[in-house]
Write a protein that holds these residues in place. Structure first.
Motif, PDB file in Angstrom:
ATOM      1  N   MET A  83      39.111  35.302  44.233  1.00 41.36           N
ATOM      2  CA  MET A  83      39.169  36.630  44.848  1.00 41.36           C
ATOM      3  C   MET A  83      37.978  37.464  44.368  1.00 41.36           C
ATOM      4  SD  MET A  83      42.308  39.362  44.564  1.00 41.36           S
ATOM      5  CE  MET A  83      43.485  38.102  45.108  1.00 41.36           C
ATOM      6  N   PRO A  84      37.329  38.238  45.244  1.00 36.31           N
ATOM      7  CA  PRO A  84      36.205  39.085  44.837  1.00 36.31           C
ATOM      8  C   PRO A  84      36.596  40.016  43.685  1.00 36.31           C
ATOM      9  CG  PRO A  84      36.344  39.008  47.227  1.00 36.31           C
ATOM     10  CD  PRO A  84      37.584  38.332  46.702  1.00 36.31           C
ATOM     11  N   ILE A  85      35.663  40.244  42.790  1.00 37.70           N
ATOM     12  CA  ILE A  85      35.949  41.065  41.613  1.00 37.70           C
ATOM     13  C   ILE A  85      36.344  42.482  42.013  1.00 37.70           C
ATOM     14  CG2 ILE A  85      34.924  42.106  39.544  1.00 37.70           C
ATOM     15  CD1 ILE A  85      33.288  39.554  39.206  1.00 37.70           C
ATOM     16  N   LYS A  86      35.723  43.002  43.053  1.00 39.30           N
ATOM     17  CA  LYS A  86      36.071  44.351  43.517  1.00 39.30           C
ATOM     18  C   LYS A  86      37.528  44.399  43.968  1.00 39.30           C
ATOM     19  CE  LYS A  86      34.669  47.936  46.818  1.00 39.30           C
ATOM     20  NZ  LYS A  86      33.698  48.291  47.880  1.00 39.30           N
ATOM     21  N   THR A  87      37.979  43.335  44.619  1.00 36.48           N
ATOM     22  CA  THR A  87      39.370  43.279  45.083  1.00 36.48           C
ATOM     23  C   THR A  87      40.322  43.157  43.902  1.00 36.48           C
ATOM     24  OG1 THR A  87      38.640  42.204  47.126  1.00 36.48           O
ATOM     25  CG2 THR A  87      40.981  42.044  46.576  1.00 36.48           C
ATOM     26  N   SER A 129      33.117  49.626  38.622  1.00 35.75           N
ATOM     27  CA  SER A 129      32.370  49.980  37.414  1.00 35.75           C
ATOM     28  C   SER A 129      33.316  50.334  36.269  1.00 35.75           C
ATOM     29  CB  SER A 129      31.422  51.146  37.706  1.00 35.75           C
ATOM     30  OG  SER A 129      32.139  52.294  38.143  1.00 35.75           O
ATOM     31  N   HIS A 130      34.369  51.093  36.583  1.00 30.78           N
ATOM     32  CA  HIS A 130      35.366  51.424  35.562  1.00 30.78           C
ATOM     33  C   HIS A 130      36.060  50.162  35.068  1.00 30.78           C
ATOM     34  CE1 HIS A 130      39.587  53.120  34.562  1.00 30.78           C
ATOM     35  NE2 HIS A 130      38.820  53.187  33.500  1.00 30.78           N
ATOM     36  N   PHE A 155      36.998  46.215  30.961  1.00 31.15           N
ATOM     37  CA  PHE A 155      37.194  44.775  30.730  1.00 31.15           C
ATOM     38  C   PHE A 155      36.262  44.292  29.622  1.00 31.15           C
ATOM     39  CE2 PHE A 155      36.921  40.255  31.438  1.00 31.15           C
ATOM     40  CZ  PHE A 155      38.202  39.902  31.864  1.00 31.15           C
ATOM     41  N   ARG A 156      35.011  44.745  29.642  1.00 32.90           N
ATOM     42  CA  ARG A 156      34.047  44.324  28.633  1.00 32.90           C
ATOM     43  C   ARG A 156      34.468  44.792  27.240  1.00 32.90           C
ATOM     44  NH1 ARG A 156      30.110  46.797  30.517  1.00 32.90           N
ATOM     45  NH2 ARG A 156      29.479  45.198  32.014  1.00 32.90           N
ATOM     46  N   GLN A 157      35.036  45.985  27.162  1.00 31.74           N
ATOM     47  CA  GLN A 157      35.490  46.500  25.865  1.00 31.74           C
ATOM     48  C   GLN A 157      36.596  45.632  25.270  1.00 31.74           C
ATOM     49  OE1 GLN A 157      36.603  50.527  26.819  1.00 31.74           O
ATOM     50  NE2 GLN A 157      34.511  51.309  26.701  1.00 31.74           N
ATOM     51  N   GLU A 158      37.469  45.093  26.125  1.00 34.05           N
ATOM     52  CA  GLU A 158      38.601  44.300  25.656  1.00 34.05           C
ATOM     53  C   GLU A 158      38.242  42.843  25.436  1.00 34.05           C
ATOM     54  OE1 GLU A 158      42.386  43.043  24.527  1.00 34.05           O
ATOM     55  OE2 GLU A 158      41.492  45.045  24.611  1.00 34.05           O
ATOM     56  N   TYR A 159      37.471  42.241  26.352  1.00 37.84           N
ATOM     57  CA  TYR A 159      37.222  40.802  26.321  1.00 37.84           C
ATOM     58  C   TYR A 159      35.825  40.409  25.840  1.00 37.84           C
ATOM     59  CZ  TYR A 159      41.656  40.036  28.690  1.00 37.84           C
ATOM     60  OH  TYR A 159      42.999  39.985  29.008  1.00 37.84           O
ATOM     61  N   GLY A 160      34.962  41.390  25.650  1.00 34.20           N
ATOM     62  CA  GLY A 160      33.647  41.075  25.110  1.00 34.20           C
ATOM     63  C   GLY A 160      32.642  40.562  26.116  1.00 34.20           C
ATOM     64  N   SER A 161      32.995  40.470  27.370  1.00 31.67           N
ATOM     65  CA  SER A 161      32.076  40.048  28.419  1.00 31.67           C
ATOM     66  C   SER A 161      32.497  40.695  29.725  1.00 31.67           C
ATOM     67  CB  SER A 161      32.072  38.518  28.565  1.00 31.67           C
ATOM     68  OG  SER A 161      33.357  38.047  28.954  1.00 31.67           O
ATOM     69  N   ASP A 162      31.565  40.764  30.684  1.00 35.25           N
ATOM     70  CA  ASP A 162      31.919  41.379  31.958  1.00 35.25           C
ATOM     71  C   ASP A 162      32.766  40.400  32.772  1.00 35.25           C
ATOM     72  OD1 ASP A 162      30.227  39.618  33.531  1.00 35.25           O
ATOM     73  OD2 ASP A 162      28.542  40.827  32.881  1.00 35.25           O
ATOM     74  N   PRO A 163      33.452  40.889  33.814  1.00 32.98           N
ATOM     75  CA  PRO A 163      34.361  40.031  34.582  1.00 32.98           C
ATOM     76  C   PRO A 163      33.709  38.781  35.160  1.00 32.98           C
ATOM     77  CG  PRO A 163      34.763  42.334  35.090  1.00 32.98           C
ATOM     78  CD  PRO A 163      33.534  42.298  34.243  1.00 32.98           C
ATOM     79  N   ARG A 164      32.469  38.889  35.638  1.00 32.19           N
ATOM     80  CA  ARG A 164      31.810  37.732  36.242  1.00 32.19           C
ATOM     81  C   ARG A 164      31.576  36.637  35.202  1.00 32.19           C
ATOM     82  NH1 ARG A 164      29.238  37.230  40.891  1.00 32.19           N
ATOM     83  NH2 ARG A 164      29.175  39.498  41.188  1.00 32.19           N
ATOM     84  N   ALA A 165      31.064  37.027  34.031  1.00 30.50           N
ATOM     85  CA  ALA A 165      30.810  36.049  32.977  1.00 30.50           C
ATOM     86  C   ALA A 165      32.123  35.433  32.484  1.00 30.50           C
ATOM     87  CB  ALA A 165      30.062  36.709  31.823  1.00 30.50           C
ATOM     88  N   TYR A 166      33.164  36.261  32.372  1.00 32.83           N
ATOM     89  CA  TYR A 166      34.471  35.760  31.935  1.00 32.83           C
ATOM     90  C   TYR A 166      34.999  34.717  32.905  1.00 32.83           C
ATOM     91  CZ  TYR A 166      39.396  35.826  30.562  1.00 32.83           C
ATOM     92  OH  TYR A 166      40.673  35.461  30.162  1.00 32.83           O
ATOM     93  N   ARG A 167      34.855  34.970  34.197  1.00 29.39           N
ATOM     94  CA  ARG A 167      35.321  34.012  35.207  1.00 29.39           C
ATOM     95  C   ARG A 167      34.584  32.686  35.065  1.00 29.39           C
ATOM     96  NH1 ARG A 167      35.622  35.866  41.309  1.00 29.39           N
ATOM     97  NH2 ARG A 167      37.887  35.777  40.974  1.00 29.39           N
TER      98      ARG A 167
END
Length: 294
Positions: A229-233, A244-245, A250-262
């Protein structure tokens, strides 16, 4: 409870060598197959674990394993365990779960089966499902024994034991992206706003909206791992006002942005099972997953 095993290895704990399990976003499960290992956990004194011992390491905790006596062999797994599809089973746990299950022959048989199935090359159809099902039974056995001890009930279970708080918690877990507010949750619980907020914080250890925010992040993380599913969705369905929010939180909690985490943790990728692990050097940190070292 949904359980998915993403990595499974069986390895020998060599004399004079140390294996570290660094913090990650999943549960690390260890089972001492033979011999005795010394467990060193953050904030805990060293403890010997004999054959038949299971160790559940909640997300965020770090342990080390050293050979104590005999030919020590350990089976280890990287496990995602979720409640209601979004809330991690041990996300709020701050202690290790260590249980001697040597008196449970079915658990021993389950681990023997998992080691055998994970070692098959090529893997048979249904191996991942079989190993995950057996792992679920093993985890539940450890937790049931642990929770039987006085004072050991985790906060989330304490909350679910109160029917008023349970209704509010269930509402959050079932629909993380809904427009939750303290007033609406208090109404769901049938309590005044102040009483609800106080009792919720006392039992769960966080304010209601902090719990909502964390649950939304867990839900989003699961969607990133298990869907395309698209990250925006995903951000919108998880209750975030903008991508952006969402990315910043997400980066604050998981240490990476959503795309890298995926890219690092996608559950849709084949599970990585291996019957053997190369012998580590002294103080080795063995790579078992893109986001976690064992």
């Amino acid at each position: 409870m949904d359980v998915t095993v993403r990595r499974f290895v069986a390895w020998d704990v060599a004399d004079g060598k140390r294996v570290e399990a660094a913090p990650c976003n999943a549960i690390l499960v260890h089972y001492v197959v033979t011999g005795t290992v010394t467990l060193v956990g953050t904030g805990e004194p060293p403890r010997n674990c004999a054959a038949g011992t299971m160790i559940l390491t909640p997300p965020g905790l770090e342990i080390s394993l050293l050979r104590a006596t005999g030919d020590a062999r350990v089976a280890s797994a990287l496990v995602f365990a979720r409640l209601s599809g979004s809330f991690g089973l041990l996300d709020h746990a701050t202690v290790l779960f260590i249980e001697d299950v040597s008196d449970a022959p079915m658990i021993q048989l389950a681990w023997e089966t998992m080691v055998r199935e994970a070692g098959k090359m090529p893997q048979a159809l249904g191996t991942v499902a079989l190993v995950s099902t057996l792992m679920k039974a093993c985890i539940l056995t450890v937790l049931c024994r642990f929770f039987q001890r006085p004072g050991s009930t985790p906060r989330i279970i304490s909350a679910l034991a109160d029917p008023r708080l349970a209704s509010a918690v269930a509402s959050i877990l079932q629909e993380p992206g809904a427009p939750h507010t303290v007033d609406r949750l208090a109404e769901c619980a049938g309590l005044s706003r102040s009483t609800f907020a106080r009792q919720f914080s006392q039992i769960l250890g966080s304010a209601p909206m902090e719990f909502v925010a964390m649950t939304r992040l867990h839900y989003a993380a699961k969607m990133l791992r298990s869907s395309r599913m698209p990250i925006k969705t995903i951000a919108a369905s998880s209750g975030f006002s903008s991508r952006s929010h969402f990315s910043r939180t997400f980066r604050q909690e998981y240490g990476s942005d959503p795309r890298a985490y995926r890219q690092q943790t996608g559950e849709s990728a084949p599970a990585d099972f291996s019957s053997e692990m190369p012998g580590p050097g002294p103080d080795a940190r063995i790579q078992v997953d893109p986001v976690c070292v064992l």
